[in-house]
Design an enzyme around this catalytic site. Sequence first.
Site, mmCIF file in Angstrom:
data_model
loop_
_atom_site.group_PDB
_atom_site.id
_atom_site.type_symbol
_atom_site.label_atom_id
_atom_site.label_comp_id
_atom_site.label_asym_id
_atom_site.label_seq_id
_atom_site.Cartn_x
_atom_site.Cartn_y
_atom_site.Cartn_z
ATOM 1 N N ASN A 166 4.859 7.024 32.279
ATOM 2 C CA ASN A 166 3.491 7.427 32.623
ATOM 3 C C ASN A 166 2.461 6.436 32.080
ATOM 4 O O ASN A 166 2.566 5.942 30.967
ATOM 5 C CB ASN A 166 3.198 8.857 32.148
ATOM 6 C CG ASN A 166 3.517 9.121 30.699
ATOM 7 O OD1 ASN A 166 4.413 8.517 30.120
ATOM 8 N ND2 ASN A 166 2.782 10.030 30.099
ATOM 9 N N ILE A 167 1.472 6.161 32.915
ATOM 10 C CA ILE A 167 0.401 5.220 32.567
ATOM 11 C C ILE A 167 -0.920 5.955 32.740
ATOM 12 O O ILE A 167 -1.254 6.393 33.849
ATOM 13 C CB ILE A 167 0.459 3.968 33.468
ATOM 14 C CG1 ILE A 167 1.824 3.273 33.309
ATOM 15 C CG2 ILE A 167 -0.690 3.009 33.132
ATOM 16 C CD1 ILE A 167 2.072 2.149 34.298
ATOM 17 N N GLU A 168 -1.646 6.098 31.624
ATOM 18 C CA GLU A 168 -2.882 6.907 31.667
ATOM 19 C C GLU A 168 -4.119 6.035 31.827
ATOM 20 O O GLU A 168 -4.071 4.809 31.663
ATOM 21 C CB GLU A 168 -2.955 7.776 30.397
ATOM 22 C CG GLU A 168 -1.785 8.751 30.366
ATOM 23 C CD GLU A 168 -1.824 9.756 29.240
ATOM 24 O OE1 GLU A 168 -2.626 9.580 28.290
ATOM 25 O OE2 GLU A 168 -1.044 10.728 29.316
ATOM 26 N N CYS A 170 5.834 17.132 38.166
ATOM 27 C CA CYS A 170 4.618 17.857 38.558
ATOM 28 C C CYS A 170 4.581 17.965 40.094
ATOM 29 O O CYS A 170 5.372 17.320 40.800
ATOM 30 C CB CYS A 170 3.374 17.136 38.034
ATOM 31 S SG CYS A 170 2.923 15.684 38.982
ATOM 32 N N GLU A 174 7.584 9.541 37.126
ATOM 33 C CA GLU A 174 8.413 9.657 38.335
ATOM 34 C C GLU A 174 7.867 8.766 39.450
ATOM 35 O O GLU A 174 8.611 8.126 40.189
ATOM 36 C CB GLU A 174 8.443 11.106 38.828
ATOM 37 C CG GLU A 174 9.078 12.084 37.866
ATOM 38 C CD GLU A 174 8.094 12.692 36.887
ATOM 39 O OE1 GLU A 174 7.143 12.005 36.440
ATOM 40 O OE2 GLU A 174 8.284 13.878 36.556
ATOM 41 N N CYS A 180 2.174 9.424 36.844
ATOM 42 C CA CYS A 180 3.345 9.958 36.140
ATOM 43 C C CYS A 180 4.522 8.987 36.192
ATOM 44 O O CYS A 180 4.602 8.103 37.063
ATOM 45 C CB CYS A 180 3.808 11.262 36.783
ATOM 46 S SG CYS A 180 2.646 12.614 36.671
HETATM 47 N N1 THU Z 1 3.551 13.441 33.224
HETATM 48 C C1 THU Z 1 4.559 12.713 33.792
HETATM 49 O O1 THU Z 1 4.671 11.494 33.592
HETATM 50 N N2 THU Z 1 5.440 13.378 34.580
HETATM 51 C C2 THU Z 1 5.404 14.710 34.848
HETATM 52 O O2 THU Z 1 6.189 15.203 35.641
HETATM 53 C C3 THU Z 1 4.413 15.558 34.187
HETATM 54 C C4 THU Z 1 3.336 14.852 33.456
HETATM 55 C C5 THU Z 1 2.592 12.740 32.372
HETATM 56 C C6 THU Z 1 1.210 12.582 32.946
HETATM 57 C C7 THU Z 1 0.380 12.434 31.686
HETATM 58 O O3 THU Z 1 0.375 11.077 31.317
HETATM 59 C C8 THU Z 1 1.126 13.226 30.638
HETATM 60 O O4 THU Z 1 2.425 13.438 31.161
HETATM 61 C C9 THU Z 1 0.501 14.563 30.285
HETATM 62 O O5 THU Z 1 0.274 15.309 31.433
#
Ligand code: THU
Length: 134
Positions: free
Chosen positions: A43-45, A87, A56, A54
């Site tokens: 995941n990259i915010e 998600c 995936e 996310c």
């Molecule tokens: N996140 C994922 O990478 N995959 C998921 O299926 C659920 C959420 C990440 C997004 C965000 O960076 C962090 O988790 C918190 O929501």
Amino acid sequence: MNNYKKLAEEAIKAKSKGLPKYSNFHVGAALLTKDGKIFHGANIENSSYGLTICAERTAAFSAIIEGEREFSAIAIASDAKDFLPPCGACRQVLLELCGKELEVVMINHNQKIKKIKLSELIPFSFGEEHLKND
Ligand code: THU
């Protein structure tokens, strides 16, 4: 690859590749092609939080740009106690790019594995067939 242990290990490795700088919640994904290649995702915010992507989806997009089109499984790991299911947005994207037969392999903090088909995670789904008028 039947028990997905190696794929699970790859998802755990992928966890450290992301940039979850706001939530500090690391998620790793490992996407397996039908011919046995593995693509990592994490995941990259973004400071504009809604632009976060996310693990995936980064895995799926990496594989697609390398020309891959056939996938058998995706493993997902995080530091949460329980299994981390993809998600809703990721379910839709995985359905489009990997197909409903994709096995979704989740790993919990004890490295136990739970496996479920994508079609069970997103039943009665919208897809390209709905865009055809004939
Ligand atoms: N996140 C994922 O990478 N995959 C998921 O299926 C659920 C959420 C990440 C997004 C965000 O960076 C962090 O988790 C918190 O929501």
